[in-house]
Design a protein around this motif. Structure first.
Motif, PDB file in Angstrom:
ATOM      1  N   VAL A 128     -70.170  40.039  15.143  1.00 18.52           N
ATOM      2  CA  VAL A 128     -69.069  39.415  14.401  1.00 18.52           C
ATOM      3  C   VAL A 128     -69.591  38.751  13.132  1.00 18.52           C
ATOM      4  CG1 VAL A 128     -67.356  37.574  14.479  1.00 18.52           C
ATOM      5  CG2 VAL A 128     -67.609  39.113  16.422  1.00 18.52           C
ATOM      6  N   GLU A 129     -70.710  38.032  13.244  1.00 18.25           N
ATOM      7  CA  GLU A 129     -71.294  37.375  12.067  1.00 18.25           C
ATOM      8  C   GLU A 129     -71.769  38.403  11.045  1.00 18.25           C
ATOM      9  OE1 GLU A 129     -74.351  34.932  13.606  1.00 18.25           O
ATOM     10  OE2 GLU A 129     -73.003  33.529  14.621  1.00 18.25           O
ATOM     11  N   ASN A 130     -72.387  39.486  11.530  1.00 22.19           N
ATOM     12  CA  ASN A 130     -72.862  40.528  10.617  1.00 22.19           C
ATOM     13  C   ASN A 130     -71.707  41.217   9.911  1.00 22.19           C
ATOM     14  OD1 ASN A 130     -75.509  40.007  11.289  1.00 22.19           O
ATOM     15  ND2 ASN A 130     -75.604  41.574  12.877  1.00 22.19           N
ATOM     16  N   GLU A 131     -70.592  41.437  10.631  1.00 19.30           N
ATOM     17  CA  GLU A 131     -69.425  42.061  10.007  1.00 19.30           C
ATOM     18  C   GLU A 131     -68.873  41.179   8.900  1.00 19.30           C
ATOM     19  OE1 GLU A 131     -66.716  42.789  13.156  1.00 19.30           O
ATOM     20  OE2 GLU A 131     -67.571  44.751  13.690  1.00 19.30           O
ATOM     21  N   ALA A 132     -68.790  39.870   9.171  1.00 18.48           N
ATOM     22  CA  ALA A 132     -68.293  38.948   8.143  1.00 18.48           C
ATOM     23  C   ALA A 132     -69.226  38.941   6.926  1.00 18.48           C
ATOM     24  CB  ALA A 132     -68.159  37.542   8.733  1.00 18.48           C
ATOM     25  N   ASP A 133     -70.540  38.904   7.182  1.00 19.85           N
ATOM     26  CA  ASP A 133     -71.506  38.937   6.074  1.00 19.85           C
ATOM     27  C   ASP A 133     -71.398  40.241   5.299  1.00 19.85           C
ATOM     28  OD1 ASP A 133     -72.378  36.481   6.880  1.00 19.85           O
ATOM     29  OD2 ASP A 133     -74.119  37.237   7.986  1.00 19.85           O
ATOM     30  N   PHE A 134     -71.224  41.360   6.027  1.00 22.39           N
ATOM     31  CA  PHE A 134     -71.165  42.667   5.366  1.00 22.39           C
ATOM     32  C   PHE A 134     -69.938  42.765   4.460  1.00 22.39           C
ATOM     33  CE2 PHE A 134     -69.578  47.044   5.269  1.00 22.39           C
ATOM     34  CZ  PHE A 134     -70.669  47.705   4.729  1.00 22.39           C
ATOM     35  N   HIS A 135     -68.762  42.380   5.005  1.00 20.73           N
ATOM     36  CA  HIS A 135     -67.549  42.484   4.185  1.00 20.73           C
ATOM     37  C   HIS A 135     -67.601  41.516   3.008  1.00 20.73           C
ATOM     38  CE1 HIS A 135     -65.284  45.342   6.565  1.00 20.73           C
ATOM     39  NE2 HIS A 135     -65.648  44.718   7.665  1.00 20.73           N
ATOM     40  N   GLY A 136     -68.212  40.346   3.207  1.00 19.28           N
ATOM     41  CA  GLY A 136     -68.375  39.436   2.077  1.00 19.28           C
ATOM     42  C   GLY A 136     -69.277  40.024   1.005  1.00 19.28           C
ATOM     43  N   ALA A 137     -70.376  40.668   1.449  1.00 18.34           N
ATOM     44  CA  ALA A 137     -71.286  41.307   0.490  1.00 18.34           C
ATOM     45  C   ALA A 137     -70.610  42.480  -0.213  1.00 18.34           C
ATOM     46  CB  ALA A 137     -72.547  41.779   1.220  1.00 18.34           C
ATOM     47  N   MET A 138     -69.789  43.255   0.535  1.00 16.94           N
ATOM     48  CA  MET A 138     -69.096  44.395  -0.072  1.00 16.94           C
ATOM     49  C   MET A 138     -68.077  43.928  -1.106  1.00 16.94           C
ATOM     50  SD  MET A 138     -70.237  47.293   0.761  1.00 16.94           S
ATOM     51  CE  MET A 138     -68.907  48.147  -0.066  1.00 16.94           C
ATOM     52  N   ASP A 139     -67.480  42.750  -0.856  1.00 14.24           N
ATOM     53  CA  ASP A 139     -66.530  42.218  -1.827  1.00 14.24           C
ATOM     54  C   ASP A 139     -67.222  41.976  -3.167  1.00 14.24           C
ATOM     55  OD1 ASP A 139     -64.266  41.113  -2.980  1.00 14.24           O
ATOM     56  OD2 ASP A 139     -64.638  39.116  -2.148  1.00 14.24           O
ATOM     57  N   GLY A 140     -68.448  41.433  -3.092  1.00 12.85           N
ATOM     58  CA  GLY A 140     -69.194  41.232  -4.338  1.00 12.85           C
ATOM     59  C   GLY A 140     -69.753  42.521  -4.901  1.00 12.85           C
ATOM     60  N   ALA A 141     -70.224  43.420  -4.022  1.00 12.62           N
ATOM     61  CA  ALA A 141     -70.845  44.659  -4.484  1.00 12.62           C
ATOM     62  C   ALA A 141     -69.844  45.572  -5.174  1.00 12.62           C
ATOM     63  CB  ALA A 141     -71.487  45.385  -3.301  1.00 12.62           C
ATOM     64  N   SER A 142     -68.556  45.498  -4.758  1.00 12.44           N
ATOM     65  CA  SER A 142     -67.555  46.354  -5.400  1.00 12.44           C
ATOM     66  C   SER A 142     -67.398  46.012  -6.881  1.00 12.44           C
ATOM     67  CB  SER A 142     -66.212  46.220  -4.680  1.00 12.44           C
ATOM     68  OG  SER A 142     -65.747  44.882  -4.743  1.00 12.44           O
ATOM     69  N   LYS A 143     -67.747  44.772  -7.252  1.00 14.89           N
ATOM     70  CA  LYS A 143     -67.688  44.405  -8.677  1.00 14.89           C
ATOM     71  C   LYS A 143     -68.751  45.162  -9.482  1.00 14.89           C
ATOM     72  CE  LYS A 143     -64.580  41.234  -7.739  1.00 14.89           C
ATOM     73  NZ  LYS A 143     -64.501  41.371  -6.291  1.00 14.89           N
ATOM     74  N   PHE A 144     -69.875  45.529  -8.815  1.00  9.15           N
ATOM     75  CA  PHE A 144     -70.883  46.333  -9.512  1.00  9.15           C
ATOM     76  C   PHE A 144     -70.291  47.678  -9.936  1.00  9.15           C
ATOM     77  CE2 PHE A 144     -74.025  44.181  -6.426  1.00  9.15           C
ATOM     78  CZ  PHE A 144     -74.016  43.029  -7.196  1.00  9.15           C
ATOM     79  N   VAL A 145     -69.523  48.299  -9.023  1.00  7.17           N
ATOM     80  CA  VAL A 145     -68.944  49.607  -9.310  1.00  7.17           C
ATOM     81  C   VAL A 145     -67.966  49.506 -10.482  1.00  7.17           C
ATOM     82  CG1 VAL A 145     -67.640  51.532  -8.334  1.00  7.17           C
ATOM     83  CG2 VAL A 145     -69.205  50.238  -6.891  1.00  7.17           C
ATOM     84  N   LYS A 146     -67.146  48.458 -10.461  1.00  5.95           N
ATOM     85  CA  LYS A 146     -66.193  48.267 -11.546  1.00  5.95           C
ATOM     86  C   LYS A 146     -66.907  48.046 -12.874  1.00  5.95           C
ATOM     87  CE  LYS A 146     -62.463  45.175 -13.028  1.00  5.95           C
ATOM     88  NZ  LYS A 146     -61.666  43.967 -12.657  1.00  5.95           N
ATOM     89  N   GLY A 147     -67.903  47.181 -12.864  1.00  7.64           N
ATOM     90  CA  GLY A 147     -68.657  46.930 -14.094  1.00  7.64           C
ATOM     91  C   GLY A 147     -69.387  48.155 -14.583  1.00  7.64           C
ATOM     92  N   ASP A 148     -69.889  48.979 -13.648  1.00 11.49           N
ATOM     93  CA  ASP A 148     -70.581  50.203 -14.025  1.00 11.49           C
ATOM     94  C   ASP A 148     -69.634  51.160 -14.744  1.00 11.49           C
ATOM     95  OD1 ASP A 148     -72.573  52.208 -14.123  1.00 11.49           O
ATOM     96  OD2 ASP A 148     -71.774  53.092 -12.290  1.00 11.49           O
TER      97      ASP A 148
END
Length: 677
Positions: free
Chosen positions: A167-187
């Motif tokens: 559960v903790e890893n899932e929360a960390d993963f989705h939080g990280a993906m929320d930030g990582a998706s900004k990389f794709v947009k900026g790219d």
């Protein structure tokens, strides 16, 4: 360091170098192909993962791949503007797409960028944001569900730890993906800007510095720009698609390919409807042969899927019988029946609302708090409580088992409250006479209408969940010494070793075994002495275990070391203690009848003297029962454990203390004397 780990570090260093060091065209071509290969691998892995956490490195990998792609853009832009070429791969892509018309090629490239930026990238970014928010909001509920399963005995402690970590890893993963998706947009935005820079400054450099005509400069730099954009945007499109796949993956037992084919084709009869629609479409000026061929393929596919379903629905009876027979005969099937739960709570069907969260039941949460409370009070980890219904019990009845033996039972009326008498009988209060299950006090089951009246009359009014949770707490306290086995003792010692390794090693495995230590701790718990201060107990064992291995004596020494704790447990707030003292004659009688053997010491007192002492203690206890909540018997350290052994069988509620177990500052007041003269 492993070679593959070293290669990743070198790759990151190379990416940084690409931003400042000009690269030859042949090396750019190799790196561009590597970029495309990595993007293909990422999207294939994302399609074949069954759970997002199987690709938990994706957010960090997304950052590195985006940085690598931007470094390639910088290198190819430098090469295009300075030399008018960027390697064979860029030339080939540009020539293939543009052909003889640079404008058409540029339009195709713009459409590709729009698809990536407005459709895939924006969608993946939004899904990442929602997924992160929902994951964090659902985290407390998931944790409570895990705790409920643990207390119900559906999962073990280890499984609960694994689920909490997930559960903790899932929360960390989705939080990280929320930030990582900004990389794709900026790219995507950076790709558009770089293309415009290449075209504008390419025309200027071509005409001003290289002396090209406008059509020649346009053809050259447009071809290179479109080629550079394509070799950059195709991997970017694949990575953006992989991002969308990862963040939109729901829980499943298969990969994306099997899920799509399995779920899209799970209704074969719908293929016949689609075939009919395509066939009717062929009656229009659309090519009849083409639509008929497609309709025929749909009908054939639907027919084959229906046949496959029929085969799956007909079970092989013989195989099932053989599998069931072999399962019944397997030794594992019998061995599993030998497992016994340390604590079991069974209840009748009328008490189901106690544990059903949908009906407001909170017994599972209360059991969690009971385990936490007893860990603090007693210093041991109480095993999980197996909670289940039992139709053999009366509807309102419950019972508690410790290691398979029934130790307590009770009856609850869920639509009533339990009112305990303030000390005087009051027949004016309407209710059903009963006894409070935990302490045996006289009480009444009253309806909600008379609850306020009972409280005003001085009654203690308790709801049914509080009644049963109090009963469970007191029963577990009473039987804590039974629940503490060798395995549980080893867990306590392992925990002690984390902070006191030398102390633990000095006591066990020599001179005391786990069994010896378990006996000492169990004797303390049996007399309601907390073992939470385990370092003090082990300090005492380390000092005295070399002198004697008699666990009875070692427990007495441990009690004396815990004198501040015992004093605080029984003394009043003003540091005073009312006790029943044992006369010198009785102490002498007991001391003279202690027999010493190889297996320990025991009291060998004639039955008449025993009955006389017990009768005297009983009379003194009854005399002061109205004044004191707890009857305390005070004697010398030499006979304390023998005195306890003598009275506990008939008067288990009597606390027996020695002078050495009380702090010098406590004021002892004798309110009675045990004397046989």
């Amino acid at each position: 360091m492993k070679a593959k780990d070293l290669s990743v570090l070198l790759g990151v260093i190379l990416i940084i170098a690409m931003l400042v060091v000009p690269l030859p065209g042949w090396l750019l071509s190799i790196l561009i192909l590597i970029n495309i290969i990595l993007a293909l691998i990422v999207i294939l892995v994302s399609m074949n993962t069954q759970d997002a956490l199987q690709f938990s490195i994706f957010p960090s990998l997304l950052l590195l791949l985006t940085l690598f792609r931007l470094a390639l853009n910088v290198s190819t832009t430098r090469s295009i503007l300075s030399e008018g070429e960027a390697g064979g791969v860029v030339e080939t892509f540009g020539s293939f797409v543009i052909g003889d018309n640079p404008l058409v090629g540029f339009v195709v490239f713009i459409i590709l960028v729009i698809i990536q930026f407005l459709v895939i990238t924006k969608g993946a970014e939004r899904v990442s944001e929602v997924g992160a928010r929902f994951s964090l909001d659902a985290m407390p509920g998931k944790q409570m569900s895990i705790d409920a399963d643990l207390n119900a005995g559906l999962i073990s402690e280890q499984q609960a730890k694994e689920r909490r970590a997930k559960v903790e890893n899932e929360a960390d993963f989705h939080g990280a993906m929320d930030g990582a998706s900004k990389f794709v947009k900026g790219d995507a935005i950076a790709g558009i800007i770089i293309v415009l820079i290449n075209i504008v400054f390419g025309l200027i450099i071509g005409m001003v510095q290289m002396g090209m005509s406008f059509p020649e400069a346009l053809n050259t730099f447009m071809r290179l720009t479109v080629g550079d954009g394509l070799v950059s945007q195709i991997p970017a499109l694949l990575i953006a698609t992989a991002t969308g796949i990862i963040v939109t993956r729901a829980s499943s037992k298969g990969n994306l390919g099997s899920d799509v084919s399995g779920q899209l084709l799970q209704y074969p009869k719908l293929l016949f409807i689609a075939a009919g629609a395509i066939f009717l479409l062929g009656l229009t000026p659309i090519n009849f042969l083409l639509t008929t061929t497609l309709a025929g393929l749909l009908v054939l596919s639907g027919y084959m899927l229906l046949k496959q379903e029929e085969k799956m629905e007909v079970p092989d009876v013989e195989e099932e019988e053989q599998s069931e027979s072999s399962a019944m005969k397997s030794p594992e099937n019998v061995v599993s029946l030998l497992n016994m739960d340390p604590i079991e709570f069974e209840f009748g069907y009328a008490l189901i609302p106690l544990v059903d969260a949908s009906q407001g039941g909170d017994l599972l949460d209360r059991v969690i708090m009971i385990r936490r409370q007893l860990a603090i009070e007693l210093g041991i980890v109480i095993p999980v409580v197996r909670i289940r219904d039992n139709i053999q019990l009366n509807p309102n009845e419950y019972r508690l088992k410790i290691k398979g033996n029934e130790v307590a039972f009770g009856e609850l009326l869920l639509d009533h409250y339990l009112a305990m008498t303030p000390g005087i009988d009051d027949d004016s209060l309407e209710g059903i006479d009963t006894n409070e299950p935990a302490f045996g006090l006289p009480a009444k089951w009253i309806s909600e209408e008379v609850k306020d009246e009972a409280e005003l009359s001085g009654f203690t009014v308790v709801d049914p969940p509080s009644v049963v949770s109090t009963h469970i707490t007191e029963v577990i306290k009473k039987h804590a010494h039974i629940l503490l086995g060798r395995q549980e003792t080893k867990q306590l010692i392992d925990h002690l070793k984390e902070n006191y390794p030398i102390l633990a090693d000095e006591v066990t495995p020599e001179p005391l075994s786990f069994g010896d230590i378990q006996k000492v701790l169990a004797k303390l718990l049996k007399e309601n002495v907390s073992i939470r201060n385990l370092p003090i107990i082990f300090e005492t064992l380390a000092d005295f275990a070399k002198m004697t291995n008699d666990t009875e004596l070692l427990a007495e020494y441990a009690r004396q070391s815990l004198s501040p704790q015992i004093t605080k447990q029984y003394a009043k707030d003003d540091r005073s203690l009312k006790v029943i003292t044992v006369s010198g004659a009785v102490e002498k009688m007991i001391a003279e009848n202690i027999q010493q053997t190889e297996h320990g010491n025991y009291l060998s007192l004639d039955p008449e003297s025993q009955q006389l002492i017990i009768k005297t203690v009983s009379e003194e206890v009854e005399r002061i029962a109205l004044q004191e909540d707890t009857a305390i018997l005070l004697c010398s350290p030499a006979i304390r454990m023998y005195m306890k052994q003598l009275v506990e069988r008939f008067l288990p509620q009597v606390v027996v203390l020695s002078y050495n177990e009380l702090e010098p500052t406590v004021q002892v007041q004798s309110v009675g004397v045990v004397n046989v003269a």
